[in-house]
Design a protein around this motif. Sequence first.
Motif, PDB file in Angstrom:
ATOM      1  N   SER A  94      -3.501   0.955  -3.603  1.00 56.10           N
ATOM      2  CA  SER A  94      -3.349  -0.467  -3.292  1.00 56.10           C
ATOM      3  C   SER A  94      -3.757  -1.292  -4.512  1.00 56.10           C
ATOM      4  O   SER A  94      -4.064  -0.739  -5.571  1.00 56.10           O
ATOM      5  N   THR A 154       0.866  -1.174   0.000  1.00 60.52           N
ATOM      6  CA  THR A 154       0.000   0.000   0.000  1.00 60.52           C
ATOM      7  C   THR A 154       0.904   1.226   0.000  1.00 60.52           C
ATOM      8  O   THR A 154       1.873   1.291   0.758  1.00 60.52           O
ATOM      9  N   ARG A 155       0.618   2.190  -0.882  1.00 64.44           N
ATOM     10  CA  ARG A 155       1.383   3.429  -0.933  1.00 64.44           C
ATOM     11  C   ARG A 155       0.474   4.579  -0.541  1.00 64.44           C
ATOM     12  O   ARG A 155      -0.724   4.410  -0.406  1.00 64.44           O
ATOM     13  N   GLY A 156       1.044   5.761  -0.399  1.00 63.02           N
ATOM     14  CA  GLY A 156       0.245   6.902   0.043  1.00 63.02           C
ATOM     15  C   GLY A 156       0.107   6.857   1.555  1.00 63.02           C
ATOM     16  O   GLY A 156       1.082   6.674   2.265  1.00 63.02           O
ATOM     17  N   GLY A 157      -1.119   7.038   2.045  1.00 60.42           N
ATOM     18  CA  GLY A 157      -1.311   7.156   3.480  1.00 60.42           C
ATOM     19  C   GLY A 157      -0.914   8.550   3.929  1.00 60.42           C
ATOM     20  O   GLY A 157      -0.228   8.730   4.939  1.00 60.42           O
ATOM     21  N   HIS A 158      -1.324   9.536   3.154  1.00 54.53           N
ATOM     22  CA  HIS A 158      -1.037  10.933   3.475  1.00 54.53           C
ATOM     23  C   HIS A 158      -1.958  11.820   2.634  1.00 54.53           C
ATOM     24  O   HIS A 158      -2.659  11.341   1.748  1.00 54.53           O
ATOM     25  N   TRP A 190      -6.898  12.801   1.458  1.00 56.71           N
ATOM     26  CA  TRP A 190      -6.129  11.663   1.951  1.00 56.71           C
ATOM     27  C   TRP A 190      -6.188  10.587   0.884  1.00 56.71           C
ATOM     28  O   TRP A 190      -7.241  10.313   0.322  1.00 56.71           O
ATOM     29  N   ARG A 191      -5.046   9.972   0.576  1.00 54.64           N
ATOM     30  CA  ARG A 191      -5.028   8.949  -0.459  1.00 54.64           C
ATOM     31  C   ARG A 191      -4.312   7.695  -0.023  1.00 54.64           C
ATOM     32  O   ARG A 191      -3.346   7.735   0.728  1.00 54.64           O
ATOM     33  N   GLN A 192      -4.835   6.578  -0.518  1.00 60.62           N
ATOM     34  CA  GLN A 192      -4.210   5.278  -0.307  1.00 60.62           C
ATOM     35  C   GLN A 192      -4.258   4.531  -1.638  1.00 60.62           C
ATOM     36  O   GLN A 192      -5.318   4.405  -2.242  1.00 60.62           O
ATOM     37  N   ARG A 251       0.796  13.382   7.273  1.00 56.64           N
ATOM     38  CA  ARG A 251       0.928  11.923   7.274  1.00 56.64           C
ATOM     39  C   ARG A 251       0.170  11.257   8.419  1.00 56.64           C
ATOM     40  O   ARG A 251       0.345  10.069   8.671  1.00 56.64           O
TER      41      ARG A 251
END
Length: 134
Positions: free
Chosen positions: A99, A45-49, A95-97, A122
């Motif tokens: 996957s 998973t990338r992002g998370g911010h 906010w983005r994730q 973050r």
Amino acid sequence: MAGPVLLNVPTIEDSRGELGIVDTGFLPFAIARIYYLFDVSTQSTRGGHAHKTLTQFLVAVSGSFSVELSDGLGNDFAFSLRSPREGLLLPPGFWRQLSDFSSGSVCLVMASQPYNPEDYIREFGQFAAWKQRR
Ligand code: T46
């Protein structure tokens, strides 16, 4: 700028294949930086911010991945990017994730500003509080 939206990327096709074009004026911002995610594990998973001011345009130039967004005020959005013929115009304040990366996928990002770590939030609670204050 309105919310996140998918845009069709103009392409030119001939017997040799297809060519996608993001020309001057296609995006509602001048591109200051390009980066890309590749060799991403299908489990990752990338992002998370969230970004305070950065606008981005994300394209799955190869393979596919999912983008889940939150505006921090209770509204969620989900996109599946699976074609180099379209991209996600992503304004600041979401906010983005990312996957569900397919094997060999590449996420190309065109961004409105140079890299600035201070543009990132973050921690989701901080992001939601920041959105409430705006
Ligand atoms: C985003 C998603 C889709 C730099 O030094 N320069 C850069 O231009 C970037 C983008 C990152 N970095 C450094 C910062 C971290 O030490 O590279 C490392 C990994 O970055 P990050 O954890 O932010 O990677 P992602 O995939 O979670 O997020 C990236 C972008 O940072 C972000 O803007 O929206 O891709």
